[in-house]
Design an enzyme around this catalytic site. Sequence first.
Site, short mmCIF file in Angstrom:
data_model
loop_
_atom_site.label_atom_id
_atom_site.label_comp_id
_atom_site.label_asym_id
_atom_site.label_seq_id
_atom_site.Cartn_x
_atom_site.Cartn_y
_atom_site.Cartn_z
N LYS A 56 -5.37 -9.28 -10.16
CA LYS A 56 -6.68 -9.81 -9.80
C LYS A 56 -7.77 -8.76 -10.03
O LYS A 56 -7.49 -7.56 -10.02
CB LYS A 56 -6.68 -10.32 -8.34
CG LYS A 56 -6.60 -9.30 -7.26
CD LYS A 56 -6.79 -10.00 -5.90
CE LYS A 56 -6.84 -8.97 -4.79
NZ LYS A 56 -7.13 -9.52 -3.48
N LYS A 73 -11.97 -3.84 -7.09
CA LYS A 73 -13.08 -2.89 -7.04
C LYS A 73 -12.68 -1.57 -7.67
O LYS A 73 -13.51 -0.82 -8.14
CB LYS A 73 -13.48 -2.63 -5.60
CG LYS A 73 -13.63 -3.90 -4.79
CD LYS A 73 -14.05 -3.58 -3.36
CE LYS A 73 -13.40 -4.57 -2.42
NZ LYS A 73 -13.97 -4.61 -1.10
N LYS A 113 0.83 -1.20 0.00
CA LYS A 113 0.00 0.00 0.00
C LYS A 113 0.87 1.26 0.00
O LYS A 113 0.55 2.23 -0.67
CB LYS A 113 -0.95 0.00 1.20
CG LYS A 113 -2.17 -0.89 0.94
CD LYS A 113 -3.24 -0.72 2.00
CE LYS A 113 -4.45 -1.59 1.63
NZ LYS A 113 -5.33 -1.80 2.75
#
Length: 319
Positions: free
Chosen positions: A190, A193, A110
């Site tokens: 992957k 969202k 992150k």
Amino acid sequence: MRILSGIRPSGTLHLGNYIGAIQQWLGLQREHEVYYMVADLHAITTPYDPKTFQAQIRDVVADYLAAGLDPKHATIFVQSHVPEHTQLMWVLSSLTPTGELNRMTQYKDKLRGGALANAGLLTYPILMAADILAYRAECGPVGEDQVQHVELARDLAKRFNRMFGKTFPEPQPLLSQGKRIMSLKEPDKKMSKTNDDGIALTDAPAVIQRKIAKAVTATRGGGTSAGVENLFLMLRTFAEPNVVGRFERAERDGAIKYAELKTALAEAIVHHFAPFRKRRKEILADATALDRVLTDGARRARLIAGETLAAGYTTIGLR
Ligand code: TRP
């Protein structure tokens, strides 16, 4: 077995969440004591919009219910409605070496992705450990990216038990059996969202068709591409076996037309989620009933989490 899992309300749930988590949760709710929450406290560690946040949380709850999670079998609640999670987190914080947190892969990813290094992002895994241990849950079904966090929960349970006496079972990650659905545009990542190509469970049929039609199928140097494999994975999940068989044979014979595969896949997905879309609309239209599910869920959750916290406080000399 007691099981706890959760999803961050950071966007509409997509096919990856469905195959990676929800489908498995549906199976587990029949045989185990399950707690499924919306991890709103985890979601605020990265940028979000407070104005739309409540709606986003309720959307995920509606997704859970519409997908078939049943409040009669599963305790469904919102993480922040159960203050015991953050209270237990504080206790566990005192058992967590900061070095371990700094080494967490998701945290490092992150930061690399440009996220601000706030303390919430760093201590995220301790809250997750508290989520699981508050129920003395034996496992958390999670995706691969969360396994390291469940391992921390396990280490913390062991450390607590060693220092203060046996209190917590040592939770195990329960890996989702479903294969990971990949991004339609970049099949080596992957489905997510935040990617605009993720197929949301709420997408209208025309949107599903458009997104699938644009999926990458190109092969580099012959052989089946990751994009095509991804389409087949979804086809096997959602289409009738005879349809799957037809395309598998065509693929083997080298006679496959990807445009046809995509049309069939889009149809299968649209068909599979038709009842879901209808139920979801009904659920969101009845705010009172949805409130009742959450109030009842929080009450049931607090019964267990409150008991664990009280016992923990006594064990460590706070009471
Ligand atoms: N961090 C998890 C995720 O992003 C969500 C989560 C929060 C969770 N608490 C949990 C999952 C406890 C399993 C158990 O996917």
